[in-house]
Scaffold this active site. Structure first.
Site, PDB file in Angstrom:
ATOM      1  CB  SER A 146      -0.963  -0.029   1.187  1.00  0.00           C
ATOM      2  OG  SER A 146      -1.908   1.005   1.093  1.00  0.00           O
ATOM      3  CG  ASP A 305      -2.401   4.292  -1.890  1.00  0.00           C
ATOM      4  OD1 ASP A 305      -3.199   4.157  -2.824  1.00  0.00           O
ATOM      5  OD2 ASP A 305      -2.441   3.597  -0.857  1.00  0.00           O
ATOM      6  CG  ASP A 307      -2.410  -0.242  -2.679  1.00  0.00           C
ATOM      7  OD1 ASP A 307      -2.433   0.973  -2.425  1.00  0.00           O
ATOM      8  OD2 ASP A 307      -2.745  -1.114  -1.854  1.00  0.00           O
ATOM      9  CG  ASP A 309      -5.677   1.024  -1.056  1.00  0.00           C
ATOM     10  OD1 ASP A 309      -4.827   1.941  -1.032  1.00  0.00           O
ATOM     11  OD2 ASP A 309      -5.624   0.028  -0.314  1.00  0.00           O
TER      12      ASP A 309
END
Length: 580
Positions: A146, A305, A307, A309
C-alpha cells in the site's frame, strides 16, 4: 531452532538461492540484525503479510511468500475441488519484487492444482477486488504494501466476495502456514508448464474494461460533468503507482478534458524517488502536484497511493493557497454530495446505509441523519465495510450507498469490496465540477458543510517503534492503559471507555458495563464528557501505535483549541508508558 541456528540454516542450505546467501553473509557478525530478521516468522494477520523486503523469516522474500501461498493453497483445497477449479486471481503493484512475488505465488497455486489468473501488468487493489467477483474465484491475492515506504512489500489475501479474507479464513490460513515445517516440500510449477496445462491464465485489459464500465455507473450527474469538464482543470499524480492508467482513463471517459499529470511521478517507480513516502495522507507527497497546480491554475489536485486504494486531494482556499484535505473531510464531503444529489434526483434508497470505521469522523452521523440514512459503524479496516456490504446489501434487505475511513479510503458502489481510489477520484472530480457550476470551490463546500452540521475536526498522532523492542513497548502501553482505566486525562474528563479486546463498554460514573457487538480487537476508545473522543490502537500493518482524536466546536478556532487541549492531555499520559 534459535535465531542463530535459523540464520545458519538459511545461509548454508541448498534450498536458498545465491542472492539470499550473499545478503545474509553481509550480516553474519551483526547479532542484532540477525535477531531482527529471524526472531519470529513474518506474521500472517487478517490483512495477510507485510514487512521489509530482505532475507530472513521476518522479512518479505520469495520463501516467506511461497510459504504464505502454500498456506492459502491448503485453505482453498480444504474448500473442495469446486473451489480449486474456481481458483485464485493474482495482481501486483509497482513495488520492488512485486512482479516476482506474484509469479512465485502463481507457481505455488498451480503446483497445487489450483486454477490461477495472473495479471499481465500492475493493477490497483480495487481492480483485484473486482476481478475476484468477475472470475468468481475462491481467493484473490494482491502483492502490495500500500502506502508504506519503499523498503516494504506485502501480500493481501481476499475472499470470494472480493473483501479481504475474513477472520475465520485468516485463522485457517495461519494454521496451515504453521503446519509447514519444510519449505522445500512446497509444490511449485513452472510458468510455461502451468500455461500449457491450462492451470494458468494471463489476464489483460479485458478486466479493466469491465471495471471502468462498472465504475462509470456511479456517476450521479453525467451531463453536468460533461459540461463543466470541458474547462475544469485537474492535476493528478499516481505517486509512481498503479492509478496512472485507470484514473486518467475514467476521468477522460467521463468528460474531464483537462487532466494534467505530474510527469515526474507518472512512471511506475518502486523506489518512489520523488517523495519521502508515497502516502497521500502525507501532505509532502502532494508537493509536486500542488506546485504544478499553481502553475496551471488548476481547480483540483488528486493523488493516489501506489496500489490506488487511497486518495488525497488539495484545493484553493480563500487566499488562493492550495489546502490539503484530511480523509475525514473528503469522506464527509463525498457523503453529503452523494446523499444530497441522489435525493435531488429522486433515487436515494429508503433502505440505504452508509458505513464508517470507529475512528472516522462523527460528522458523518449528522450528515446521514439529515437524509434519514442509517450509519453502520465497523472496526478499523475496510475489510469490515466489505463484510457489511455482503451481509446487508448482497444477502440482506438494505442498500449500500457509500463507505469511508479516515485514512483516505472511500468506496461507492458494490463492484469492489475494498476502498477504491479510481471511483473515488471520479466522484471527487464530479463533486468539484458540481460546486464549480455553483461558483464554489471544494473549500467553499467544506465551509458550508461545517456551518450546516457543526465544526468537527480530527487528528492523529502516530508513534513508530520498530523491531522486537518496539512491539513490546506498544503492548506494554496498551496493557497499562487497560489496567489504569483512567477517568480523566489532565483536564479532559472521560465518560466511558470502550475496550474492544474485552468487548465491553465501561461507564465511568455508574460503573455499569455493557457488551459491545463488534469483533474482538486491541482497541481502546474513550468517550469524553464534552462530546469529544479519542481512540488508541496498534497499527495492524506497521510497527506503530496510533491515537485518533475528534472534537466539535462552535467555530473552527474553538474546535482547534479543544483538539489541542485533548491531544496534549492524552499524550502526556501515553508518552510515559511508551518511553519510561
Amino acid at each position: 531452532m534459535d535465531t542463530r541456528e535459523l540464520f545458519n540454516f538459511w545461509l548454508t542450505d541448498d534450498y536458498f538461492d545465491t542472492d539470499t546467501k550473499n545478503e545474509l553473509s553481509q550480516i553474519k557478525d551483526n547479532e542484532k540484525e540477525i535477531v531482527e530478521r529471524f526472531y519470529k516468522e513474518l506474521e500472517f494477520g487478517t490483512g495477510g503479510l507485510r514487512g521489509i523486503i530482505g532475507a530472513g523469516t521476518n522479512r518479505m522474500n520469495i520463501y516467506t511468500v511461497r510459504k504464505a501461498a502454500q498456506g492459502v493453497a491448503n485453505y482453498i483445497k480444504s474448500l473442495g475441488k469446486e473451489a480449486m477449479d474456481r481458483g485464485v486471481v493474482i495482481s501486483f503493484d509497482s513495488r520492488n519484487k512485486s512482479p516476482e512475488f506474484a509469479l512465485e505465488s502463481a507457481k505455488v497455486y498451480t503446483g497445487n492444482g489450483i486454477k490461477t489468473y495472473l495479471f499481465n501488468e500492475l493493477r490497483p487493489v480495487p481492480v483485484l477486488s473486482f476481478a475476484v467477483r468477475f472470475f468468481n474465484t475462491a481467493v484473490g491475492i494482491m502483492v502490495t504494501a500500500s502506502h508504506n515506504p519503499k523498503e516494504y512489500n506485502g501480500y493481501k489475501v481476499y475472499g470470494e466476495d472480493g473483501a479481504q479474507l475474513s477472520l475465520e479464513g485468516s485463522n485457517i490460513v495461519l494454521d496451515e502456514i504453521g503446519k509447514i515445517k519444510d519449505m522445500s516440500s512446497i509444490a511449485l510449477m513452472d510458468k510455461e508448464e502451468a500455461l500449457n496445462k491450462g492451470l494458468l491464465k494471463i489476464v489483460g485489459i479485458e478486466i479493466e474494461n469491465a471495471f471502468i464500465s462498472e465504475i462509470k455507473k456511479q456517476c450521479i450527474n453525467p451531463d453536468l460533468v460533461k459540461e463543466i469538464g470541458k474547462t475544469m482543470k485537474i492535476v493528478y499524480t499516481p505517486l509512481h503507482g498503479t492509478g496512472n492508467k485507470p484514473v486518467r482513463r475514467v476521468l477522460k471517459e467521463n468528460g474531464f478534458e483537462n487532466v494534467i499529470v505530474v510527469k515526474e511521478q507518472e512512471i511506475a517507480d518502486p523506489n518512489f524517488s520523488t517523495v519521502k513516502s508515497p502516502n497521500p495522507e502525507d501532505k509532502e507527497a502532494l508537493t509536486m502536484a500542488i506546485e504544478l497546480a499553481a502553475k496551471e491554475d488548476s481547480d483540483l489536485v488528486i493523488g493516489t497511493d501506489p496500489d490506488c486504494d487511497r486518495v488525497g486531494i488539495a484545493v484553493r482556499n480563500k487566499n488562493g493557497e492550495y489546502v490539503v484535505f484530511t480523509g475525514n473531510q473528503t469522506g464527509c464531503l463525498l457523503m453529503e454530495y452523494m446523499l444530497s444529489q441522489k435525493k435531488a434526483n429522486g433515487n436515494l434508497p429508503t433502505n440505504g446505509f452508509v458505513a464508517k470505521t470507529i475512528v472516522s469522523s462523527e460528522l458523518s452521523r449528522k450528515i446521514a441523519s439529515a437524509y434519514d440514512i442509517e450509519v453502520i459503524e465497523v472496526l478499523t479496516g475496510f475489510k469490515f465495510i466489505g463484510e457489511k456490504i455482503k451481509e446487508l446489501d448482497e444477502y440482506g434487505n438494505k442498500k449500500y450507498i457509500f463507505g469511508f475511513e479516515e485514512s483516505y479510503g472511500y468506496l461507492a458502489g458494490t463492484h469492489a469490496r475494498d476502498k477504491d481510489g479510481v471511483v473515488a477520484s471520479m466522484l471527487i472530480a464530479e463533486m468539484a465540477a458540481y460546486f464549480k457550476s455553483k461558483g464554489m470551490t471544494l473549500y467553499d463546500a467544506l465551509e458550508e458543510l461545517f456551518k450546516k452540521y457543526g465544526y468537527t475536526i480530527e487528528s492523529i498522532t502516530s508513534f513508530t517503534l520498530a523491531g522486537k523492542e518496539g512491539l513490546e513497548k506498544i503492548k506494554f502501553t496498551m496493557d497499562e492503559l487497560r489496567k489504569a482505566r483512567h477517568s480523566s486525562f489532565g483536564t479532559s474528563v472521560v465518560s466511558a471507555i470502550r475496550d474492544y479486546a474485552k468487548g465491553e463498554r465501561y461507564d465511568i460514573k455508574s460503573g455499569s458495563v455493557e457488551k459491545l457487538t463488534l469483533p474482538e480487537s486491541d482497541v481502546l476508545y474513550y468517550e469524553m464528557e464534552d462530546g469529544s473522543w479519542f481512540c488508541v490502537r496498534p497499527s495492524g500493518t506497521e510497527p506503530k501505535i496510533k491515537i485518533y482524536y475528534g472534537v466539535t466546536g462552535t467555530g473552527l478556532h474553538n474546535a482547534q483549541g479543544k483538539l489541542d487541549t485533548l491531544r496534549e492531555n492524552v499524550l502526556t499520559v501515553v508518552k510515559k508508558f511508551l518511553y519510561e
